[in-house]
Design a protein around this motif. Sequence first.
Motif, PDB file in Angstrom:
ATOM      1  N   ALA A   1       9.233   5.854   8.631  1.00 46.53           N
ATOM      2  CA  ALA A   1      10.269   5.028   8.013  1.00 46.53           C
ATOM      3  C   ALA A   1       9.881   3.555   8.072  1.00 46.53           C
ATOM      4  O   ALA A   1       9.267   3.108   9.035  1.00 46.53           O
ATOM      5  N   PRO A   2      10.232   2.802   7.029  1.00 45.08           N
ATOM      6  CA  PRO A   2       9.991   1.352   7.045  1.00 45.08           C
ATOM      7  C   PRO A   2      10.998   0.659   7.951  1.00 45.08           C
ATOM      8  O   PRO A   2      12.171   0.578   7.627  1.00 45.08           O
ATOM      9  N   THR A   3      10.556   0.208   9.119  1.00 49.89           N
ATOM     10  CA  THR A   3      11.500  -0.381  10.069  1.00 49.89           C
ATOM     11  C   THR A   3      11.338  -1.885  10.221  1.00 49.89           C
ATOM     12  O   THR A   3      12.195  -2.527  10.804  1.00 49.89           O
ATOM     13  N   GLY A   4      10.259  -2.439   9.733  1.00 45.53           N
ATOM     14  CA  GLY A   4      10.081  -3.892   9.837  1.00 45.53           C
ATOM     15  C   GLY A   4      10.673  -4.584   8.631  1.00 45.53           C
ATOM     16  O   GLY A   4      11.184  -3.955   7.711  1.00 45.53           O
ATOM     17  N   GLY A   5      10.572  -5.871   8.641  1.00 42.04           N
ATOM     18  CA  GLY A   5      11.050  -6.657   7.514  1.00 42.04           C
ATOM     19  C   GLY A   5       9.977  -6.780   6.443  1.00 42.04           C
ATOM     20  O   GLY A   5       8.911  -6.159   6.515  1.00 42.04           O
ATOM     21  N   VAL A   6      10.250  -7.600   5.451  1.00 41.74           N
ATOM     22  CA  VAL A   6       9.294  -7.845   4.371  1.00 41.74           C
ATOM     23  C   VAL A   6       7.979  -8.311   4.980  1.00 41.74           C
ATOM     24  O   VAL A   6       7.961  -9.141   5.885  1.00 41.74           O
ATOM     25  N   GLY A   7       6.889  -7.728   4.525  1.00 43.95           N
ATOM     26  CA  GLY A   7       5.565  -8.058   5.038  1.00 43.95           C
ATOM     27  C   GLY A   7       5.062  -7.073   6.076  1.00 43.95           C
ATOM     28  O   GLY A   7       3.880  -7.075   6.407  1.00 43.95           O
ATOM     29  N   ALA A   8       5.945  -6.227   6.611  1.00 41.84           N
ATOM     30  CA  ALA A   8       5.526  -5.225   7.601  1.00 41.84           C
ATOM     31  C   ALA A   8       4.534  -4.258   6.960  1.00 41.84           C
ATOM     32  O   ALA A   8       4.687  -3.867   5.804  1.00 41.84           O
ATOM     33  N   THR A   9       3.508  -3.890   7.701  1.00 40.64           N
ATOM     34  CA  THR A   9       2.491  -2.951   7.231  1.00 40.64           C
ATOM     35  C   THR A   9       2.324  -1.860   8.283  1.00 40.64           C
ATOM     36  O   THR A   9       2.361  -2.136   9.473  1.00 40.64           O
ATOM     37  N   TRP A  10       2.154  -0.628   7.829  1.00 41.04           N
ATOM     38  CA  TRP A  10       1.947   0.492   8.741  1.00 41.04           C
ATOM     39  C   TRP A  10       1.097   1.557   8.077  1.00 41.04           C
ATOM     40  O   TRP A  10       0.907   1.562   6.867  1.00 41.04           O
ATOM     41  N   LYS A  11       0.568   2.468   8.887  1.00 39.57           N
ATOM     42  CA  LYS A  11      -0.233   3.592   8.407  1.00 39.57           C
ATOM     43  C   LYS A  11       0.676   4.798   8.266  1.00 39.57           C
ATOM     44  O   LYS A  11       1.614   4.981   9.043  1.00 39.57           O
ATOM     45  N   ALA A  12       0.391   5.634   7.285  1.00 44.23           N
ATOM     46  CA  ALA A  12       1.176   6.846   7.057  1.00 44.23           C
ATOM     47  C   ALA A  12       0.289   7.875   6.372  1.00 44.23           C
ATOM     48  O   ALA A  12      -0.886   7.605   6.088  1.00 44.23           O
ATOM     49  N   LYS A  13       0.853   9.026   6.098  1.00 48.68           N
ATOM     50  CA  LYS A  13       0.167  10.066   5.338  1.00 48.68           C
ATOM     51  C   LYS A  13       0.951  10.324   4.065  1.00 48.68           C
ATOM     52  O   LYS A  13       2.174  10.451   4.095  1.00 48.68           O
ATOM     53  N   ALA A  14       0.231  10.420   2.966  1.00 52.78           N
ATOM     54  CA  ALA A  14       0.839  10.742   1.682  1.00 52.78           C
ATOM     55  C   ALA A  14       1.218  12.216   1.673  1.00 52.78           C
ATOM     56  O   ALA A  14       0.766  12.999   2.515  1.00 52.78           O
ATOM     57  N   VAL A  15       2.001  12.615   0.703  1.00 52.78           N
ATOM     58  CA  VAL A  15       2.385  14.022   0.567  1.00 52.78           C
ATOM     59  C   VAL A  15       1.137  14.898   0.393  1.00 52.78           C
ATOM     60  O   VAL A  15       1.146  16.067   0.753  1.00 52.78           O
TER      61      VAL A  15
END
Length: 124
Positions: A93-107
């Motif tokens: 889930a996007p938990t930071g504010g604008v500019g936050a970046t994180w790693k994830a996995k696509a479907v």
Amino acid sequence: MWKPIALLLALTLAPGVAMAAAAPNVSAAFGNTIFSTYPDGRHGRLWLKADGSYDYRGRRNTPSSGRWHIKGDKVCLRQSRPKAIPFTYCTTAPTGGVGATWKAKAVTGEAITVTLVKGIAPLR
């Protein structure tokens, strides 16, 4: 009767046992774009709406939409258009504010980099 209570107490006091995390606050995503960068350099754009709906433009620029909800620390998407998909995809889930970046996995299982971008990002 004492065994369930003892087990609950032991789990509560045991070191290293993770406590349930509070649901993430995704409100920073409303009115902004969740911008995903795929390994091939293409981008996907996701727009969460406060009413529980979402719009998405995939890396091939194909539109889709559906409903979203929070499950634990994940945001889960269930597509209804252009074709209903019989499963729910959950990701970080996007938990930071604008500019936050994180790693994830696509479907698709691919590793992606995700950034919360201010406003509605234009299609390229």
